[in-house]
Design an enzyme around this catalytic site. Sequence first.
Site, short mmCIF file in Angstrom:
data_model
loop_
_atom_site.label_atom_id
_atom_site.label_comp_id
_atom_site.label_asym_id
_atom_site.label_seq_id
_atom_site.Cartn_x
_atom_site.Cartn_y
_atom_site.Cartn_z
N HIS A 64 0.84 -1.22 0.00
CA HIS A 64 0.00 0.00 0.00
C HIS A 64 0.87 1.26 0.00
O HIS A 64 0.41 2.32 -0.41
CB HIS A 64 -0.90 0.03 1.24
CG HIS A 64 -1.73 -1.21 1.41
ND1 HIS A 64 -2.70 -1.58 0.49
CD2 HIS A 64 -1.72 -2.17 2.36
CE1 HIS A 64 -3.26 -2.71 0.89
NE2 HIS A 64 -2.69 -3.10 2.01
N HIS A 92 5.76 6.86 6.39
CA HIS A 92 5.39 6.41 5.05
C HIS A 92 4.86 7.61 4.27
O HIS A 92 4.70 8.70 4.85
CB HIS A 92 4.33 5.30 5.12
CG HIS A 92 3.06 5.77 5.72
ND1 HIS A 92 2.82 5.76 7.09
CD2 HIS A 92 1.97 6.32 5.15
CE1 HIS A 92 1.63 6.27 7.32
NE2 HIS A 92 1.09 6.63 6.16
N HIS A 94 2.07 8.96 0.83
CA HIS A 94 1.00 8.72 -0.15
C HIS A 94 1.34 9.60 -1.35
O HIS A 94 1.83 10.72 -1.17
CB HIS A 94 -0.36 9.12 0.45
CG HIS A 94 -0.67 8.42 1.74
ND1 HIS A 94 -1.48 7.31 1.82
CD2 HIS A 94 -0.23 8.66 3.00
CE1 HIS A 94 -1.56 6.91 3.08
NE2 HIS A 94 -0.80 7.70 3.83
N GLU A 104 -3.20 13.26 0.58
CA GLU A 104 -4.50 12.82 1.12
C GLU A 104 -5.29 14.05 1.58
O GLU A 104 -6.42 14.27 1.14
CB GLU A 104 -4.26 11.86 2.29
CG GLU A 104 -3.54 10.58 1.85
CD GLU A 104 -3.92 9.37 2.66
OE1 GLU A 104 -3.55 9.29 3.85
OE2 GLU A 104 -4.62 8.50 2.11
N HIS A 117 3.68 10.99 6.24
CA HIS A 117 3.07 10.74 7.56
C HIS A 117 4.10 10.12 8.49
O HIS A 117 4.61 9.03 8.22
CB HIS A 117 1.89 9.77 7.42
CG HIS A 117 0.69 10.40 6.78
ND1 HIS A 117 -0.30 9.67 6.16
CD2 HIS A 117 0.33 11.69 6.66
CE1 HIS A 117 -1.23 10.48 5.70
NE2 HIS A 117 -0.87 11.73 5.99
N THR A 199 -6.01 6.71 7.74
CA THR A 199 -6.56 6.90 6.39
C THR A 199 -6.58 5.60 5.60
O THR A 199 -6.93 5.59 4.42
CB THR A 199 -5.75 7.95 5.60
OG1 THR A 199 -4.44 7.41 5.36
CG2 THR A 199 -5.66 9.27 6.34
#
Length: 265
Positions: A64, A92, A94, A104, A117, A199
């Site tokens: 992910h 990590h 996104h 996000e 994050h 999230t």
Amino acid sequence: KPVAWGYEGDIGPCNWHKYFPKAGGKRQSPIDIDTSATQYDGSFKPLRIHYDSHMCSSLTNNGHTFCMSVNSDQCNLSGGPLEDKYRLLQFHCHWGSDDTKGSEHTVDGHQYAAELHLVHWNTDKFKSADEAIEKNQGIAVLTAFIKAGKEHRGWNHVLSHFKDIKKVQGTSTVNEDFNPKCLLPENQTDYWTYEGSLTTPPCHESVRFIIFKEVVEVSSEQLAQFRSLCVCSSRKRDTGEDEHLVDNFRPIQPLNGRVVKASFQ
Ligand SMILES: NS(=O)(=O)c1ccc(C(=O)N2CCN(Cc3ccccc3)C2)cc1
Ligand SMILES: [Zn+2]
């Protein structure tokens, strides 16, 4: 058997609530930050971010995102809107399939190219991260927006390990002298904060988000390296191509009356 979830199709964000009921809750993340509706809170103490460099960490592709897990009890966060002390668990990101999307959270409807994050758990109130991750006030996530611009040399310490984690479940040990504090913006006094959720499934409503106003720049080439990670080790697309891990951001969620506080006027 863990339930498969993802960011597109039947297992995408619109269906998460079917297997992860919290995903349909009232304090979900991410959200849009409407800067005209934020409320200045003058009561926040200075944010205290104390990370040490000599922490052995391992970098994993969990299908992910990439996840740099940290196991140092010397990496702590307190102050600001936080009542307790929190310990860094992992960080990590996104990101999108191009530089126009990927974050996000959004600010006045603007989406950035990526979002960092840094995940911390409350060591004053809970005995383990697995316990804290499900509880109110259990998690604090330091968040920085990322946009395409000049190269970020600190990120190269992370990106240099990506060839080892291209495939899912790939893991690489990071022993060099690396302090994740270098990934944060210079200005650490101006931030927004609100109470939300993980999230990703199981979307526990346990997260206090602290989102820096200043945006961090990385080069387009560095952003392209995020997209070099693969989602599936085995499954090949009919074209025989690897499927790359991109657009791993959840759509914004209803605010439901929550107020986003600002540490600055
Ligand atoms: N995008 S985010 O910052 O909101 C975020 C996403 C995921 C995580 C995370 O470490 N885990 C989510 C659940 N997972 C497994 C797990 C562990 C204990 C209980 C239940 C489940 C771990 C933390 C922060
Ligand atoms: Zn995240």
